[in-house]
Design an enzyme around this catalytic site. Structure first.
Site, PDB file in Angstrom:
ATOM      1  N   SER A  43       0.853  -1.276   0.069  1.00 23.25           N
ATOM      2  CA  SER A  43       0.101  -0.010   0.145  1.00 23.25           C
ATOM      3  C   SER A  43       0.827   1.218   0.012  1.00 23.25           C
ATOM      4  CB  SER A  43      -0.999  -0.004   1.187  1.00 23.25           C
ATOM      5  OG  SER A  43      -0.348  -0.066   2.184  1.00 23.25           O
ATOM      6  N   ASP A 328      -2.946   8.003   8.411  1.00 25.20           N
ATOM      7  CA  ASP A 328      -3.712   6.934   9.427  1.00 25.20           C
ATOM      8  C   ASP A 328      -2.326   6.341  10.314  1.00 25.20           C
ATOM      9  OD1 ASP A 328      -2.462   4.904   7.697  1.00 25.20           O
ATOM     10  OD2 ASP A 328      -4.288   4.569   6.580  1.00 25.20           O
ATOM     11  N   HIS A 331       0.200   4.727   7.342  1.00 24.08           N
ATOM     12  CA  HIS A 331       0.687   5.572   6.047  1.00 24.08           C
ATOM     13  C   HIS A 331       0.611   6.984   6.175  1.00 24.08           C
ATOM     14  CE1 HIS A 331      -1.784   1.878   5.199  1.00 24.08           C
ATOM     15  NE2 HIS A 331      -0.957   1.815   4.083  1.00 24.08           N
TER      16      HIS A 331
END
Length: 351
Positions: A43, A328, A331
């Site tokens: 991600s 978050d 990230h």
């Protein structure tokens, strides 16, 4: 990495260009000017492969800075892939593999393809999404089917991001403490195998992301968001030491008197420096509380983007994502990536 882990349709080209102010680095300073960018990993580099039904990155408020709605990026805006694509002079980020599959158009792959899936690892982590070996299989199949020419491949750059999901999965599945170091060795050995395989497929410039200071990410520093977990950081240091040795070995085997083919992005020292300095003053990035995420769940049962059965928001959201290093619990924000990427440019200038 995926947003719930312990450790870790795009807008038009015009809109992409209009956002290059705070959202991107200065373009094209590298010595190597690639035709395409191929991306593998998780991600930190996924720009939209992850499924709508399985990822918070497809929920509001992800994407509120760019492109203005959830696009599958694990951030409020751009991620590492976007910054690298712009830096090396590509007109846009490479198309996500799942989006490309719907058309199979060579034209849509003119900037490359992103094979990364949020939550995945070097080994199997997030079922049913493809680990890195499978992602490289996708790439190999496209080459075999003449989607890309040999010139395309030789004139490209690969970005490889193994950001820690293997370790999250290991810990979550009751991996023993005494087995951690052998497991790290196996992860790095497999990364080396993957890098060499990408090289043998024809890509001659390969950038691999080192592990960041995972003990300083919001997840392990909650709820105070003040003190790093040094045990987790020591794991990252061990991983990075082995990765450096592996890349040096690969370069010695493939260099043959020329320039290196493999490059490490030193995420650990870079992010740690940004945390300690509360930003990157050289590019006007300031983060007064760098360990505190902009978006996080109201309790441990919820995460950024979560809603209850009535659709009520179960997360808190800061007013200024551009003043937060982390979006978050794992990230970076777009501004966080901007600050980080600009500190990593010295490595990319050697390509």
């Amino acid at each position: 990495m995926a947003s719930n882990n312990l450790l870790f349709s795009f807008l038009s080209l015009l809109l992409f260009s209009l956002h290059l102010g705070q959202g991107s680095s200065s373009p094209v300073h590298a010595h190597f000017y690639p035709l395409k960018l191929f991306v593998f990993g998780d991600s930190y580099v996924d720009t939209g492969n992850i499924n709508v039904n399985t990822s918070s990155a497809r929920n509001f408020p992800y994407g509120i800075t760019f492109p203005g709605f959830p696009s599958g990026r694990f951030s409020d805006g751009r991620v590492l892939t976007d910054f690298l694509a712009n830096y090396v002079g590509l007109k846009r980020s490479p198309i996500p593999f799942t989006a490309w599959k719907k058309t199979g158009s060579k034209l849509r792959a003119k900037c490359g393809i992103n094979f990364a899936f949020g939550g995945t690892g070097v080994f199997d982590t997030l079922y049913p999404f493809p680990n890195m070996t499978t992602q490289i299989n996708f790439f190999q199949n496209l080459i075999a089917n003449s989607i890309f020419t040999s010139y395309d491949i030789h004139s490209s750059i690969a970005l490889v991001s193994p950001s820690g999901n293997d370790y999250s999965f290991y810990l979550a599945t009751n991996g023993s403490p005494e087995g951690v170091k052998p497991f790290v060795i196996s992860v790095v050995n497999q990364i080396s195998v993957n890098l060499k395989r990408i090289y043998k497929l024809g890509v001659k410039k390969i950038v691999v992301v080192g592990l960041g200071p995972v003990g300083c990410y919001p997840s392990p520093t909650a709820p105070s968001f003040k003190k790093c977990n040094e045990t987790m950081n020591s794991l990252a240091v061990f991983h990075n030491t082995l990765l450096k040795q592996a890349v040096e070995k690969l370069n010695s085997e493939t260099k043959l008197g020329g320039s290196p083919n493999f490059f490490i992005l030193n995420m650990y020292d870079t992010v740690l420096s940004i945390i300690k300095n509360k930003g990157n003053p050289k590019v006007g990035a300031t983060f007064q509380t760098p360990l505190k995420p902009c978006c996080f769940g109201v309790s441990s049962n919820f995460s950024c983007g979560s809603v209850d059965e009535h659709g009520n928001k179960m997360y808190t959201l800061c007013k200024r994502p551009d003043l937060a290093l982390f979006w978050d619990t794992v990230h970076p924000t777009q501004k966080g990536w901007f600050a980080t990427f600009n500190s990593l440019i010295s490595t990319l200038k050697r390509i």
